[in-house]
Design a protein around this motif. Structure first.
Motif, short mmCIF file in Angstrom:
data_model
loop_
_atom_site.label_atom_id
_atom_site.label_comp_id
_atom_site.label_asym_id
_atom_site.label_seq_id
_atom_site.Cartn_x
_atom_site.Cartn_y
_atom_site.Cartn_z
N ALA A 3 0.84 -1.20 0.00
CA ALA A 3 0.00 0.00 0.00
C ALA A 3 0.87 1.25 0.00
CB ALA A 3 -0.91 0.00 1.23
N GLY A 4 0.41 2.27 -0.72
CA GLY A 4 1.06 3.57 -0.67
C GLY A 4 2.41 3.67 -1.32
N VAL A 5 2.72 2.78 -2.24
CA VAL A 5 4.01 2.82 -2.92
C VAL A 5 3.82 3.37 -4.32
CG1 VAL A 5 5.91 1.42 -3.82
CG2 VAL A 5 4.92 0.89 -1.60
N SER A 6 4.55 4.44 -4.64
CA SER A 6 4.48 5.00 -5.99
C SER A 6 5.57 4.38 -6.85
CB SER A 6 4.66 6.51 -5.93
OG SER A 6 5.91 6.85 -5.35
N GLY A 7 5.33 4.29 -8.13
CA GLY A 7 6.30 3.68 -9.02
C GLY A 7 6.25 2.17 -8.95
N LYS A 8 7.30 1.56 -9.46
CA LYS A 8 7.35 0.10 -9.51
C LYS A 8 7.92 -0.47 -8.21
CE LYS A 8 7.65 -0.36 -14.52
NZ LYS A 8 8.40 -0.97 -15.67
N ALA A 9 7.20 -1.44 -7.64
CA ALA A 9 7.60 -2.01 -6.35
C ALA A 9 8.60 -3.14 -6.54
CB ALA A 9 6.37 -2.54 -5.62
N PRO A 10 9.54 -3.29 -5.61
CA PRO A 10 10.36 -4.51 -5.58
C PRO A 10 9.46 -5.72 -5.34
CG PRO A 10 11.28 -2.81 -4.16
CD PRO A 10 9.92 -2.34 -4.55
N LEU A 11 9.92 -6.89 -5.74
CA LEU A 11 9.11 -8.10 -5.64
C LEU A 11 9.82 -9.17 -4.83
CD1 LEU A 11 6.67 -9.87 -6.49
CD2 LEU A 11 7.98 -10.50 -8.54
N ILE A 12 9.10 -9.72 -3.85
CA ILE A 12 9.56 -10.88 -3.10
C ILE A 12 8.79 -12.10 -3.61
CG2 ILE A 12 9.81 -11.97 -0.85
CD1 ILE A 12 11.41 -9.42 -1.05
N VAL A 13 9.50 -13.10 -4.11
CA VAL A 13 8.90 -14.35 -4.56
C VAL A 13 9.06 -15.37 -3.44
CG1 VAL A 13 8.89 -16.12 -6.35
CG2 VAL A 13 9.55 -13.76 -6.93
N MET A 14 7.93 -15.93 -2.98
CA MET A 14 7.94 -16.85 -1.83
C MET A 14 7.38 -18.22 -2.21
SD MET A 14 6.75 -14.61 1.48
CE MET A 14 6.85 -16.09 2.50
N PRO A 15 8.20 -19.13 -2.74
CA PRO A 15 7.73 -20.49 -2.97
C PRO A 15 7.45 -21.17 -1.63
CG PRO A 15 9.83 -20.05 -4.08
CD PRO A 15 9.61 -18.96 -3.10
N HIS A 16 6.37 -21.93 -1.55
CA HIS A 16 6.04 -22.58 -0.29
C HIS A 16 6.85 -23.86 -0.09
CE1 HIS A 16 3.63 -25.73 -2.22
NE2 HIS A 16 2.92 -24.81 -2.86
N GLY A 17 6.76 -24.42 1.11
CA GLY A 17 7.45 -25.66 1.44
C GLY A 17 6.68 -26.86 0.93
N GLY A 18 7.10 -28.01 1.38
CA GLY A 18 6.45 -29.26 0.96
C GLY A 18 7.42 -30.16 0.20
N PRO A 19 7.34 -30.18 -1.14
CA PRO A 19 6.44 -29.39 -1.96
C PRO A 19 5.06 -30.02 -2.20
CG PRO A 19 7.92 -30.61 -3.39
CD PRO A 19 8.31 -30.93 -1.98
N ILE A 20 4.91 -31.32 -2.01
CA ILE A 20 3.70 -32.01 -2.43
C ILE A 20 2.60 -31.85 -1.38
CG2 ILE A 20 2.69 -34.21 -3.17
CD1 ILE A 20 4.88 -33.06 -5.02
N GLY A 21 1.43 -31.39 -1.84
CA GLY A 21 0.26 -31.32 -0.97
C GLY A 21 0.12 -30.03 -0.18
N VAL A 22 1.17 -29.26 -0.06
CA VAL A 22 1.12 -27.99 0.66
C VAL A 22 0.65 -26.91 -0.31
CG1 VAL A 22 2.49 -26.32 1.98
CG2 VAL A 22 3.00 -28.77 2.12
N TYR A 23 -0.02 -25.88 0.19
CA TYR A 23 -0.42 -24.80 -0.70
C TYR A 23 -0.64 -23.52 0.09
CZ TYR A 23 -5.24 -26.00 0.75
OH TYR A 23 -6.37 -26.27 1.47
#
Length: 246
Positions: A3-23
């Protein structure tokens, strides 16, 4: 999006754990809110193998460690960049357990895309899992993990190829490794091996061992330590990226 950010925001990519069955869901998550509160967008990806979308989708992730699952994450990032106001020069990976593994593989395979990464309780050595993880006390669970990860008896080359520790020379981007010293699922040796190899190659990562921490790192003091270290590291990473931008 923050919220409240002007311009292009940095991005955090968060892959989840598991990997199978978790979401992941849209429900409140304190780590996501902390990151967004710092002015960063957060992308979470239910890649193939994730739960909540039917049995076929979940089973589609079996045997896809380090390959198709990572391609799904990267495809989601491309989609986000095309549809949201995000800064392509300031993208970081943050993940726990399999998400930490995915963070490492993203930095290895796409260093031109990902500026840095935070890998928490990350699997770094797939063969090591079959001689050290707590699941090895059960023959049925071990057989299941061989189906999910690969069988060290017949697929050792593939397991090594998909292990960050065997590709450490390709890890050139800034990295924060966080690991509990009492982790029984992904033992402390995973982080220690990778840290030692990177340090020997002149690319020592930032490092936070958590004394007495287990795989979940769910004790309040552990959660606080992980979030504080991650926040400091990511702010430094994005500041360096902004300074280097043309």
């Amino acid at each position: 999006m923050p919220a409240g950010v002007s311009g292009k925001a940095p991005l955090i990519v968060m892959p989840h754990g598991g990997p199978i069955g978790v979401y992941d869901t849209r429900y409140f998550d304190p780590t996501v809110q902390m990151l967004a509160g710092s002015g960063w967008a957060v992308l979470r990806v239910n890649y193939r193998g994730s739960g909540g979308a039917g049995r076929a989708f979940s089973e589609a992730g079996e045997g896809r460690w380090g390959r198709e699952i990572e391609a799904d994450v990267d495809l989601a990032v491309s989609h986000a960049l095309q549809n949201y106001a995000l800064d392509p020069q300031r993208i970081a990976l943050v993940g726990h357990s399999y998400g930490g593994y995915s963070t490492l593989m993203g930095l290895i395979n796409k260093p031109e895309r990902y500026r840095c990464g935070v890998a928490v309780a990350a699997v770094t050595d797939l063969p090591l899992m079959f001689s050290s993880a707590d699941f090895t006390i059960s023959d049925s669970v071990t057989a299941r993990m061989k189906k999910i990860m690969g069988d060290p008896d017949t697929q050792m080359d593939m397991l090594k190829e998909n292990s960050p520790v065997y590709q450490y020379r390709r890890l050139q981007r800034p990295l924060l490794l966080i690991h509990g010293t009492e982790d029984l699922r992904v033992t402390y040796e995973h982080a220690w091996r990778l840290r030692s190899l990177l340090a020997g190659a002149g690319h020592a990562p930032d490092w936070l061992p958590v004394p007495g921490g287990d795989h979940s790192l769910a004790r309040p003091k552990d959660e606080l330590a992980v979030r504080a270290a991650s926040d400091i590291f990511l702010k430094r990473c994005f500041a360096a990226a902004a300074a280097a931008a043309p």
